[in-house]
Motif scaffolding. Structure first.
Motif, PDB file in Angstrom:
ATOM      1  N   LEU A   3       8.374  16.446  -5.842  1.00  0.00           N
ATOM      2  CA  LEU A   3       8.879  15.327  -6.635  1.00  0.00           C
ATOM      3  C   LEU A   3       8.153  15.270  -7.965  1.00  0.00           C
ATOM      4  O   LEU A   3       6.933  15.260  -8.027  1.00  0.00           O
ATOM      5  CB  LEU A   3       8.681  14.009  -5.872  1.00  0.00           C
ATOM      6  CG  LEU A   3       9.362  13.936  -4.509  1.00  0.00           C
ATOM      7  CD1 LEU A   3       9.056  12.608  -3.848  1.00  0.00           C
ATOM      8  CD2 LEU A   3      10.849  14.123  -4.634  1.00  0.00           C
ATOM      9  N   HIS A  20      10.107   5.891  -3.571  1.00  0.00           N
ATOM     10  CA  HIS A  20      10.993   6.182  -2.436  1.00  0.00           C
ATOM     11  C   HIS A  20      12.380   5.561  -2.679  1.00  0.00           C
ATOM     12  O   HIS A  20      13.409   6.215  -2.487  1.00  0.00           O
ATOM     13  CB  HIS A  20      10.370   5.631  -1.147  1.00  0.00           C
ATOM     14  CG  HIS A  20      11.315   5.486  -0.004  1.00  0.00           C
ATOM     15  ND1 HIS A  20      11.687   6.558   0.792  1.00  0.00           N
ATOM     16  CD2 HIS A  20      11.959   4.399   0.497  1.00  0.00           C
ATOM     17  CE1 HIS A  20      12.527   6.129   1.726  1.00  0.00           C
ATOM     18  NE2 HIS A  20      12.704   4.826   1.571  1.00  0.00           N
ATOM     19  N   PRO A  53      10.066   8.311   5.574  1.00  0.00           N
ATOM     20  CA  PRO A  53      10.710   8.888   4.391  1.00  0.00           C
ATOM     21  C   PRO A  53      12.158   9.271   4.688  1.00  0.00           C
ATOM     22  O   PRO A  53      12.554   9.413   5.846  1.00  0.00           O
ATOM     23  CB  PRO A  53       9.871  10.132   4.101  1.00  0.00           C
ATOM     24  CG  PRO A  53       9.215  10.479   5.391  1.00  0.00           C
ATOM     25  CD  PRO A  53       9.052   9.192   6.145  1.00  0.00           C
ATOM     26  N   PHE A  77      19.346  10.477  -4.820  1.00  0.00           N
ATOM     27  CA  PHE A  77      20.023  11.324  -3.826  1.00  0.00           C
ATOM     28  C   PHE A  77      21.494  10.967  -3.678  1.00  0.00           C
ATOM     29  O   PHE A  77      22.307  11.823  -3.361  1.00  0.00           O
ATOM     30  CB  PHE A  77      19.336  11.216  -2.466  1.00  0.00           C
ATOM     31  CG  PHE A  77      18.027  11.950  -2.351  1.00  0.00           C
ATOM     32  CD1 PHE A  77      17.757  13.082  -3.096  1.00  0.00           C
ATOM     33  CD2 PHE A  77      17.059  11.503  -1.474  1.00  0.00           C
ATOM     34  CE1 PHE A  77      16.552  13.763  -2.985  1.00  0.00           C
ATOM     35  CE2 PHE A  77      15.850  12.167  -1.342  1.00  0.00           C
ATOM     36  CZ  PHE A  77      15.590  13.305  -2.102  1.00  0.00           C
ATOM     37  N   GLU A 100      12.749  14.292   2.183  1.00  0.00           N
ATOM     38  CA  GLU A 100      12.155  13.760   0.949  1.00  0.00           C
ATOM     39  C   GLU A 100      10.748  14.305   0.723  1.00  0.00           C
ATOM     40  O   GLU A 100      10.408  14.711  -0.388  1.00  0.00           O
ATOM     41  CB  GLU A 100      12.112  12.238   1.025  1.00  0.00           C
ATOM     42  CG  GLU A 100      11.425  11.550  -0.138  1.00  0.00           C
ATOM     43  CD  GLU A 100      11.332  10.041   0.038  1.00  0.00           C
ATOM     44  OE1 GLU A 100      10.982   9.375  -0.949  1.00  0.00           O
ATOM     45  OE2 GLU A 100      11.594   9.516   1.143  1.00  0.00           O
ATOM     46  N   LYS A 103      14.168   7.488  -5.346  1.00  0.00           N
ATOM     47  CA  LYS A 103      14.642   8.778  -4.846  1.00  0.00           C
ATOM     48  C   LYS A 103      15.920   8.596  -4.033  1.00  0.00           C
ATOM     49  O   LYS A 103      16.857   9.396  -4.128  1.00  0.00           O
ATOM     50  CB  LYS A 103      13.540   9.441  -4.021  1.00  0.00           C
ATOM     51  CG  LYS A 103      13.765  10.901  -3.714  1.00  0.00           C
ATOM     52  CD  LYS A 103      14.176  11.733  -4.894  1.00  0.00           C
ATOM     53  CE  LYS A 103      13.076  12.234  -5.760  1.00  0.00           C
ATOM     54  NZ  LYS A 103      13.588  13.144  -6.822  1.00  0.00           N
ATOM     55  N   SER A 104      16.006   7.530  -3.273  1.00  0.00           N
ATOM     56  CA  SER A 104      17.207   7.258  -2.492  1.00  0.00           C
ATOM     57  C   SER A 104      18.426   7.085  -3.394  1.00  0.00           C
ATOM     58  O   SER A 104      19.507   7.607  -3.111  1.00  0.00           O
ATOM     59  CB  SER A 104      16.994   5.999  -1.645  1.00  0.00           C
ATOM     60  OG  SER A 104      18.156   5.675  -0.936  1.00  0.00           O
TER      61      SER A 104
END
Length: 193
Positions: free
Chosen positions: A133, A79, A124, A86, A128, A82-83
């Motif tokens: 993913l 997570h 999330p 992004f 997301e 992914k942040s």
């Protein structure tokens, strides 16, 4: 008379909206102050860098990790990765511009001044979970940490224009670095060895 009535009505409606927005913002600032009191302040701001964070993550790779929260360590690290990703490719879903301009900027300002972030750790990033993913097949904590470290390195060397944050709005690279570091540290509060 009709024209006067409609202009006057419009004025009253806009005035009420402005007053409500002002009261909401005042409440938010008061809550932000309360949140600041609740969170405390980071005394040693030298820990608020991606280099220091990377060193801490390297140390965690050799540990057996568990989570005191709803997400297991693998999901937490993916997570956070992914942040960071992004911020370079764009967040899938955004809050409204009004939210970002009032609530988001105020929240980020409060977090930045404290050197700490506080958010729901089982929530999330909007959109997301709807994405496929490529990292979703990762089951090892060390592999998830490696992916996070890879995203940190990609962000550090990234020269392009950073994308607007889904809640905080437009951030500079330094502000994004701080946001990423505080975000990961907030999640690490639930990671136990």
């Amino acid at each position: 008379m009709y024209r006067y009535f409609s202009i006057r009505t419009l004025y009253i409606v806009k005035r009420r909206k402005l007053l409500k927005a002002g009261l909401s913002a005042s409440g938010l600032l008061l809550a932000g102050g309360t949140t600041g009191f609740y969170l405390g302040r980071v005394e040693d701001r030298s820990i608020l860098s991606l280099d220091v964070l990377s060193g801490k993550l390297q140390q965690l790779k050799g540990e057996t990790l568990n989570s005191s929260g709803d997400w297991n360590p693998v999901k937490v690290f993916l997570h956070c990765a992914k942040s960071i990703e992004f911020s370079m490719i764009g967040f899938p879903v955004h809050r409204s511009s009004a939210f970002k301009n009032v609530v988001g900027t105020s929240a980020f300002s409060t977090f930045a001044s404290l050197g700490k972030m506080h958010h729901a750790l089982d929530e999330p990033i909007p959109g997301e979970d709807s994405l496929r993913l490529t990292d979703s097949k990762v089951t090892s904590t060390a592999a998830a940490i490696n992916i996070l470290l890879d995203r940190i390195n990609a962000f550090t060397s990234y020269q392009g224009e950073l994308k607007e944050h889904f809640a905080f709005g437009k951030l500079s690279k330094d502000e994004y670095e701080l946001a990423h570091v505080m975000h990961v540290y907030n999640h690490l509060a639930e990671i136990v060895t």
